[in-house]
Every structure is written in structure tokens, then in C-alpha cells.
Design an enzyme around this catalytic site. Structure first.
Site, PDB file in Angstrom:
ATOM      1  N   GLU A 159      43.383 -47.901 -11.933  1.00  0.00           N
ATOM      2  CA  GLU A 159      43.943 -48.391 -10.649  1.00  0.00           C
ATOM      3  C   GLU A 159      44.982 -49.481 -10.877  1.00  0.00           C
ATOM      4  OE1 GLU A 159      42.595 -45.795  -8.340  1.00  0.00           O
ATOM      5  OE2 GLU A 159      43.953 -47.362  -7.696  1.00  0.00           O
TER       6      GLU A 159
HETATM    7  C1  FAD Z   1      38.330 -43.195 -17.401  1.00  0.00           C
HETATM    8  C2  FAD Z   1      39.651 -43.159 -16.728  1.00  0.00           C
HETATM    9  C3  FAD Z   1      39.752 -42.700 -15.423  1.00  0.00           C
HETATM   10  C4  FAD Z   1      40.991 -42.623 -14.792  1.00  0.00           C
HETATM   11  N1  FAD Z   1      41.085 -42.087 -13.534  1.00  0.00           N
HETATM   12  C5  FAD Z   1      42.318 -41.801 -13.029  1.00  0.00           C
HETATM   13  C6  FAD Z   1      42.462 -41.034 -11.834  1.00  0.00           C
HETATM   14  O1  FAD Z   1      41.482 -40.645 -11.192  1.00  0.00           O
HETATM   15  N2  FAD Z   1      43.714 -40.723 -11.413  1.00  0.00           N
HETATM   16  C7  FAD Z   1      44.827 -41.128 -12.083  1.00  0.00           C
HETATM   17  O2  FAD Z   1      45.924 -40.797 -11.667  1.00  0.00           O
HETATM   18  N3  FAD Z   1      44.727 -41.863 -13.216  1.00  0.00           N
HETATM   19  C8  FAD Z   1      43.509 -42.209 -13.703  1.00  0.00           C
HETATM   20  N4  FAD Z   1      43.390 -42.937 -14.859  1.00  0.00           N
HETATM   21  C9  FAD Z   1      44.586 -43.443 -15.503  1.00  0.00           C
HETATM   22  C10 FAD Z   1      44.716 -44.957 -15.391  1.00  0.00           C
HETATM   23  O3  FAD Z   1      45.022 -45.327 -14.078  1.00  0.00           O
HETATM   24  C11 FAD Z   1      45.781 -45.377 -16.431  1.00  0.00           C
HETATM   25  O4  FAD Z   1      45.174 -45.255 -17.692  1.00  0.00           O
HETATM   26  C12 FAD Z   1      46.268 -46.790 -16.207  1.00  0.00           C
HETATM   27  O5  FAD Z   1      47.016 -46.857 -15.019  1.00  0.00           O
HETATM   28  C13 FAD Z   1      47.138 -47.291 -17.353  1.00  0.00           C
HETATM   29  O6  FAD Z   1      48.069 -46.343 -17.771  1.00  0.00           O
HETATM   30  P1  FAD Z   1      48.151 -45.968 -19.332  1.00  0.00           P
HETATM   31  O7  FAD Z   1      46.794 -45.648 -19.797  1.00  0.00           O
HETATM   32  O8  FAD Z   1      49.193 -44.943 -19.517  1.00  0.00           O
HETATM   33  O9  FAD Z   1      48.595 -47.316 -20.034  1.00  0.00           O
HETATM   34  P2  FAD Z   1      50.110 -47.836 -20.233  1.00  0.00           P
HETATM   35  O10 FAD Z   1      50.839 -47.743 -18.938  1.00  0.00           O
HETATM   36  O11 FAD Z   1      50.686 -47.195 -21.408  1.00  0.00           O
HETATM   37  O12 FAD Z   1      49.839 -49.382 -20.529  1.00  0.00           O
HETATM   38  C14 FAD Z   1      49.441 -49.880 -21.810  1.00  0.00           C
HETATM   39  C15 FAD Z   1      49.447 -51.403 -21.771  1.00  0.00           C
HETATM   40  O13 FAD Z   1      50.757 -51.896 -21.454  1.00  0.00           O
HETATM   41  C16 FAD Z   1      50.739 -52.712 -20.301  1.00  0.00           C
HETATM   42  N5  FAD Z   1      51.953 -52.473 -19.527  1.00  0.00           N
HETATM   43  C17 FAD Z   1      52.506 -51.283 -19.195  1.00  0.00           C
HETATM   44  N6  FAD Z   1      53.608 -51.469 -18.459  1.00  0.00           N
HETATM   45  C18 FAD Z   1      53.768 -52.790 -18.311  1.00  0.00           C
HETATM   46  C19 FAD Z   1      54.712 -53.614 -17.638  1.00  0.00           C
HETATM   47  N7  FAD Z   1      55.728 -53.098 -16.939  1.00  0.00           N
HETATM   48  N8  FAD Z   1      54.547 -54.964 -17.691  1.00  0.00           N
HETATM   49  C20 FAD Z   1      53.514 -55.486 -18.369  1.00  0.00           C
HETATM   50  N9  FAD Z   1      52.589 -54.754 -19.018  1.00  0.00           N
HETATM   51  C21 FAD Z   1      52.704 -53.427 -18.984  1.00  0.00           C
HETATM   52  C22 FAD Z   1      49.478 -52.321 -19.543  1.00  0.00           C
HETATM   53  O14 FAD Z   1      48.991 -53.378 -18.721  1.00  0.00           O
HETATM   54  C23 FAD Z   1      48.533 -51.990 -20.686  1.00  0.00           C
HETATM   55  O15 FAD Z   1      47.933 -53.158 -21.157  1.00  0.00           O
HETATM   56  C24 FAD Z   1      42.151 -43.070 -15.484  1.00  0.00           C
HETATM   57  C25 FAD Z   1      42.042 -43.565 -16.789  1.00  0.00           C
HETATM   58  C26 FAD Z   1      40.827 -43.605 -17.414  1.00  0.00           C
HETATM   59  C27 FAD Z   1      40.764 -44.085 -18.829  1.00  0.00           C
END
Ligand code: FAD
Length: 596
Positions: A440
Site C-alpha cells: 500500500e
Molecule cells: C505480500 C505482498 C502483497 C501485495 N499485495 C498487492 C496487491 O494486492 N496489489 C498490488 O497492486 N500490489 C501488491 N503488492 C505490491 C506492493 O504494493 C509493492 O511491493 C510496493 O508498493 C513496493 O513496490 P516494489 O516492491 O516494486 O518496490 P520498489 O518500488 O522497487 O521500491 C524499493 C525501495 O525503494 C524505495 N523507493 C521507490 N521509489 C522511491 C521514491 N520515489 N522515493 C523514495 N524511495 C523510493 C521504496 O520505498 C523501497 O524502499 C504486494 C506486495 C507484497 C510483497
């Protein structure tokens, strides 16, 4: 051991005593929702959660949900438990009766949600997401679409998901590629692959309604070119029942650190039929209706797991005997004293208790604002409530999930080595609560939302919805009396928050990175001050109740003790946050990327 009884007395305090003067007023819409009624609802919910949902928590963790022949099978007992929830109306407490819901306030619904999260957070995600999907459909879909899908989502016959994330598009949704091509009949053909979709497939309901972000053929690049589509797993037949499979294929389910029974799916949409929800290219706006509900809900996950972790730790600390009190034996009848007598164990239990009570009070406040936002009659109240909810949503999401994880971790520490062993049941809380800091929108992104969008919004108008009640309280209650030490500490922390706010605004004008570098510490500072304000109010009420000889004096006396602990042992963290903010970005950004 996983121990849970719904903290009904504290919940009743938050609901009926603490926030009655919060400026959102009594809502005539809920005139018939009396304390007697809500007490009965919460009591019954507590029983269902303890007796039906909690026993499935370990089974769910151990067996998990599994992908078998292209569809997900949930652990034994889940389908029956979901039926109990939906037939009992527990999945639709805050939904309008127009759509078959119970029409209760969010302030009540969120307490029930806390109970569900305490007793099985992985399971709670299915009704939680369904509630969010219903909100987005209610707010943005056409009447025709809403009439087809909402009543059965509300009844819990079908469930909902939110499909945003793609392999290359996590935080940065502007990168998403899933496409939606218009068809002649007004529907769309949605194609693309979504990852990490919570409860993306399962056997609890007869249909699953996916809310999918995708791009129309003429979409501008980036976040301004994203639209929202309703895509059911099964298309409806002429009677409105699930019929033809809609090519939503489950490619894979993730093996995770925790929430094992919540299936996290890779879903491939292969020309699946969908319908536009809201305006073309404005899908994020509609999705935010769902995400804001979900963000407060995720915060409540942190609180819920924190509560069961605390209760389980208290049970153990009274049962486990090790060592003797440094002030002399306390239980000569036992071979050693129960560990609850040791100050360091007390330190942990008090932090856990203060975290939970503090978050519950703030959850109660934002929940009342959500109710005023939807049902207020005075436009000034609705505007104030809307600003307050916008401001506090990132704080609730990030603070509660950080503290929930801290509390779960402390439970393991209270159990010592036994806590690290699966059998104890408490290491599950650590694994289950960790994800809430990530999904989220990661907590880092919540902090950026607070500093970058919510603070400057409408010339700082949102901020006043928080600052005004706090400064009025300090002014009113700063005189001599039992509250004085608490109010003095609150005043200092509030002063630091005000200074930090000005500092961020000023520095941010010259260098936007300064605001980003301060964001996480600023969010924590705001969270600490807000929880401090809630504790100070709670202490004021408790002193008054004790003075008038209230029947329930033990509750109020304990509340004052917890509040005092918060002010003396937790609120001082505000100074550390302030100093970190004051230091600015320099040392954080000093190294080049190559130097890491
Ligand atoms: C168990 C689980 C359930 C989930 N359920 C859903 C779901 O139901 N529906 C759905 O759509 N998604 C879902 N997700 C996805 C989840 O919302 C994303 O994993 C999350 O939003 C982060 O995206 P990412 O994993 O690609 O990390 P990334 O976006 O790659 O981020 C990696 C790191 O970089 C930081 N970062 C990235 N961009 C910036 C920025 N601009 N400024 C500062 N820091 C930044 C982040 O804070 C993080 O620490 C789920 C994930 C998991 C693991």
C-alpha cells in the site's frame, strides 16, 4: 501461545469517551447507533474473532494457500470461516444499507477490523480488500455496473482485489504497461501481467472482482495515462451469476516471509473483458478511493498484530518463572519469580501496551473523521474532516505498521529463546506484520506523501485540522494540576513539530531533496505528537472519572499509568526526530553512489 480477547473496555473508551469533543460533532446520520448497540456488536465480533478466526491463524501459517492446477486452495476451515463472516454481516459493517451493508460507522467497523487483524491478519486481507473494492465501485462506477457487482461484493458472495503492481512498476505506477482496448459493446479487452496480487485467486467465493489499472490506446505516458477497469474472474450470465471464465490466469503464487495463507498471485489478463470505472486516464483517482481505505486498513493491521502480540507476551510473562526480583523474592511459593516482575520485561510490556493504546486512540480519531467526511451535514465539518483524513492517512499507515512490527518483535523478546521457536506462535507475528510496512505504498513513500503533498496542500489548511486542537488543549490544560507534567512534555514536542514544519517548508523551497530527506523523521515526529495529544486527553478524562468516583476506577488508573509511561519513556523520541530533521540532508547524501 497466541492469546487474544478483544480489548472491549479500551475500545469502548475510544469509541464513546475519548473523541466526543473532537470537532466533528454528533452525526445525525448515526443517531440510532447507541453505545448499547455498538457494545453488543463489538462483544459479538470479539467472540467470532476469538472462537472462529484465531484457531485458523496457526493452521493458515503452517499450511498456507497453494496453487493447484491453476487455482488457489485455501487452508482447511477458511471457507467455513469466511461464510461465518459474510453471513453474519461482518464484512459489510460500514457499507451503506442501499447496497446491503449494515450502515454502521467506520469508527465501529475499524475496531472490528482490528479484531480480525489480531486474530488472523492474512485472512483479514480478503474481506478488507473486498470492502475497499466496494468503496471504489460505489464512488466511481456507473450505476449499472454498481448494481451488477456491488450487492454481491457487499454480501461477501464475491471478493475484490486491487491490481496495480507489475514487475517493472512498483512504487512508480507511471511505468505500468497493462493495456485496455475498447470493444464495440462499450467494454474493454484487458491484457497484461500483474504481480503480487493479494487474494488474487482463491476458493472462498464464487467470483472475484479485480480492479485493474491499465492504459487505453491513446493514453499519455506516466501516471496521467492510467485508467481503472473492473474485470471479473467469471463473466456474468443473463441472470447475473458467474458464467464464462474471463481469462484471468493465475501463473504463480509467491512463497513469502509471512501472511502465508493470503495468496499473493501473479495474474495474467489475456484479453479479459473489463469495464471502465471512473473517467478515462483518471484511474488513479478512483483507485485512491480504494487505496485510502486500504491505507488506514493496513495501519490497523499493525495495531491488530500488536495487540495479539502484547496479550500473548503478558500471558507468558506471568507464567514463565526465571530469576528473583533484585529487590527481594516476590513469589517464595515458586522456584523463581515470574519474569513480569523484572524491570526490563516491564519496559517491553509497557512499550507494547503504549504502542497499542496510542494507535487505537488515533485510529478512533481518524475513523470519526472518515464518518464525518461521508455523513457530515455541515459543509465546514465535512471539509475539515476531509482535510484531517488526508493529512493523517499516511501517518496512520506508516506509524501503526512500524509500531506494530516493533511490538511483535518485542513479544519474541519477552518469550526469549522460546519466542524464536515456531511452537511458541509469537514469531509468526513478526513475519506477518513485516509486510504492512511495505505494501500500500512503502512507509518511506507515505512519509514523502505527507511532506510533499499533504503539508503544502491548500496553503497548509490540512495541517491546521491537527494543530488547532492540540494548541487549544495545551492552552486549556497547562495550569497546575495532575496533568501539568504531561501537558508540558506535549507542549515541548508540539513546539518541535511546529519548528520542524517551518524548517521543512523553508528549506524545501530552495532544495526539494531537503523535504524528502526529512520525511520519515517528520512523519514519526507528527505521529508521536498526535498520539501524545490523545494520551493527554485520555489522562484528563481518567483523572476526572477517578475524581468523581467512577465505578471502573481500575481502567482509568491504568490509563493514567500508561499515559505517564508514554510521556516519560516514548515521547522523548520526538527530540531525536527533531534533531535529525534539523541536521538536514548533508550527511545523508554526502557519499557518491560509487562509494557504497
Ligand atoms: C505480500 C505482498 C502483497 C501485495 N499485495 C498487492 C496487491 O494486492 N496489489 C498490488 O497492486 N500490489 C501488491 N503488492 C505490491 C506492493 O504494493 C509493492 O511491493 C510496493 O508498493 C513496493 O513496490 P516494489 O516492491 O516494486 O518496490 P520498489 O518500488 O522497487 O521500491 C524499493 C525501495 O525503494 C524505495 N523507493 C521507490 N521509489 C522511491 C521514491 N520515489 N522515493 C523514495 N524511495 C523510493 C521504496 O520505498 C523501497 O524502499 C504486494 C506486495 C507484497 C510483497
Amino acid at each position: 501461545m497466541q492469546v487474544y480477547n478483544a480489548p472491549l473496555r479500551d475500545m469502548g473508551f475510544v469509541l464513546n469517551e475519548l473523541h466526543v469533543d473532537d470537532g466533528f460533532g454528533d452525526l445525525p446520520h448515526f443517531a440510532e447507533i447507541t453505545p448499547d448497540l455498538t457494545e453488543a456488536v463489538l462483544e459479538e465480533a470479539g467472540k467470532v474473532c476469538r472462537d472462529v478466526i484465531l484457531p485458523l491463524n496457526r493452521i493458515g501459517d503452517e499450511q498456507g494457500s497453494r496453487l493447484e492446477n491453476g487455482s488457489v486452495k485455501t487452508p482447511p476451515g477458511y471457507a467455513e470461516a469466511f461464510k461465518v463472516l459474510s453471513e453474519g454481516g461482518w464484512t459489510s459493517l460500514a457499507v451503506s444499507p442501499e447496497w446491503g451493508g449494515q450502515g454502521l460507522p467506520h469508527a465501529v467497523n475499524n475496531l472490528v477490523e482490528e479484531m480480525l487483524c489480531s486474530t488472523n491478519v492474512a485472512f483479514s486481507l480478503c474481506p478488507g480488500l473486498t470492502h475497499g473494492a466496494a468503496k471504489a465501485i460505489e464512488g466511481y462506477a456507473t450505476r449499472e455496473l454498481a448494481e451488477k457487482y456491488l450487492p454481491r461484493l457487499v454480501k461477501g458472495e464475491w471478493s475484490g482485489t486491487m491490481c496495480l503492481t507489475e514487475a517493472q512498476a512498483g512504487t512508480d505506477l507511471g511505468l505500468l504497461r497493462t493495456s485496455a482496448a475498447p470493444a464495440d459493446d462499450g467494454s474493454y479487452r484487458v491484457s497484461g501481467s500483474k504481480i503480487f496480487i493479494t487474494w488474487g485467486d482463491h476458493d472462498l467465493t464464487s467470483n472475484i472482482i479485480h480492479l485493474v489499472l491499465a492504459r487505453l490506446p491513446d493514453a499519455p505516458p506516466g501516471v496521467k495515462g492510467i485508467s481503472l477497469f473492473l474485470v471479473p474472474k467469471f463473466l456474468l450470465d443473463e441472470n447475473g451469476n458467474p458464467g464464462t471464465f474471463n481469462n484471468v490466469l493465475v501463473r504463480h503464487t509467491e512463497h513469502k516471509m509471512g501472511i502465508n495463507s493470503s495468496p499473493t498471485c501473479q495474474l495474467d489478463f489475456d484479453g479479459s473483458t473489463g469495464w471502465l470505472v471512473g473517467e478515462p486516464h483518471r484511474g488513479l483517482e478512483a483507485m485512491f478511493a480504494m487505496m485510502n481505505v486500504a491505507r488506514v486498513g493496513v495501519g490497523i493491521q499493525g495495531l491488530g498484530v500488536g495487540e495479539v502480540a502484547y496479550q500473548s507476551a503478558v500471558w507468558y510473562a506471568k507464567d514463565r518463572v526465571q530469576g528473583r526480583s533484585v529487590n527481594g523474592t516476590q513469589r517464595p511459593d515458586l522456584p523463581a519469580d515470574p519474569i513480569i516482575i523484572h524491570p526490563d520485561v516491564r519496559r517491553m510490556l509497557m512499550i507494547m501496551r503504549a504502542n497499542n493504546e496510542g494507535c487505537r486512540m488515533l485510529a478512533g480519531w481518524i475513523s470519526r473523521a472518515i464518518d464525518a467526511q461521508y455523513h457530515g451535514e455541515d459543509p465546514a465539518v465535512v471539509a475539515r474532516a476531509t482535510d484531517f483524513v488526508a493529512l493523517m492517512t499516511p501517518v496512520v499507515k506508516a506509524l501503526f505498521t512500524d509500531l506494530g512490527f516493533e511490538t511483535a518483535n518485542l513479544a519474541v523478546q519477552v518469550y526469549g529463546g522460546h519466542g524464536y521457536i515456531r511452537e511458541s506462535g509469537v514469531e509468526q507475528f513478526v513475519r506477518d506484520s513485516r509486510i504492512a510496512m511495505i505494501y500500500e505504498g512503502t512507509n518511506g513513500i507515505q512519509a514523502l506523501d505527507l511532506v510533499g503533498r499533504k503539508l503544502p496542500a491548500n496553503g497548509g489548511r490540512s495541517l491546521r485540522t491537527l494543530f488547532h486542537p492540540i494548541s487549544a488543549f495545551i492552552e486549556e490544560n497547562g495550569g497546575e494540576g495532575p496533568l501539568k507534567p504531561l501537558v508540558t512534555a506535549l507542549q515541548q514536542a508540539f513546539g518541535a513539530l511546529q519548528l520542524a514544519t517551518g524548517m521543512i517548508a523553508e528549506r524545501g523551497l530552495k532544495d526539494r531533496e531537503e523535504g524528502s530527506a526529512a520525511a520519515t523523521d517528520y512523519l514519526r515526529l507528527m505521529g508521536l505528537v498526535t498520539v501524545g495529544y490523545c494520551f493527554a486527553k485520555a489522562a484528563k478524562i481518567s483523572h476526572a472519572k477517578l475524581a468523581e468516583g467512577a465505578e471502573d476506577s481500575a481502567f482509568y488508573a491504568a490509563k493514567i499509568k500508561t499515559a505517564t509511561f508514554f510521556f516519560e519513556r516514548i515521547l522523548p523520541q520526538a527530540t531525536a526526530c527533531f534533531l535529525a530533521i534539523k541536521a538536514g540532508k548533508a550527511s545523508m547524501m554526502a557519499m557518491t553512489a560509487d562509494e557504497f
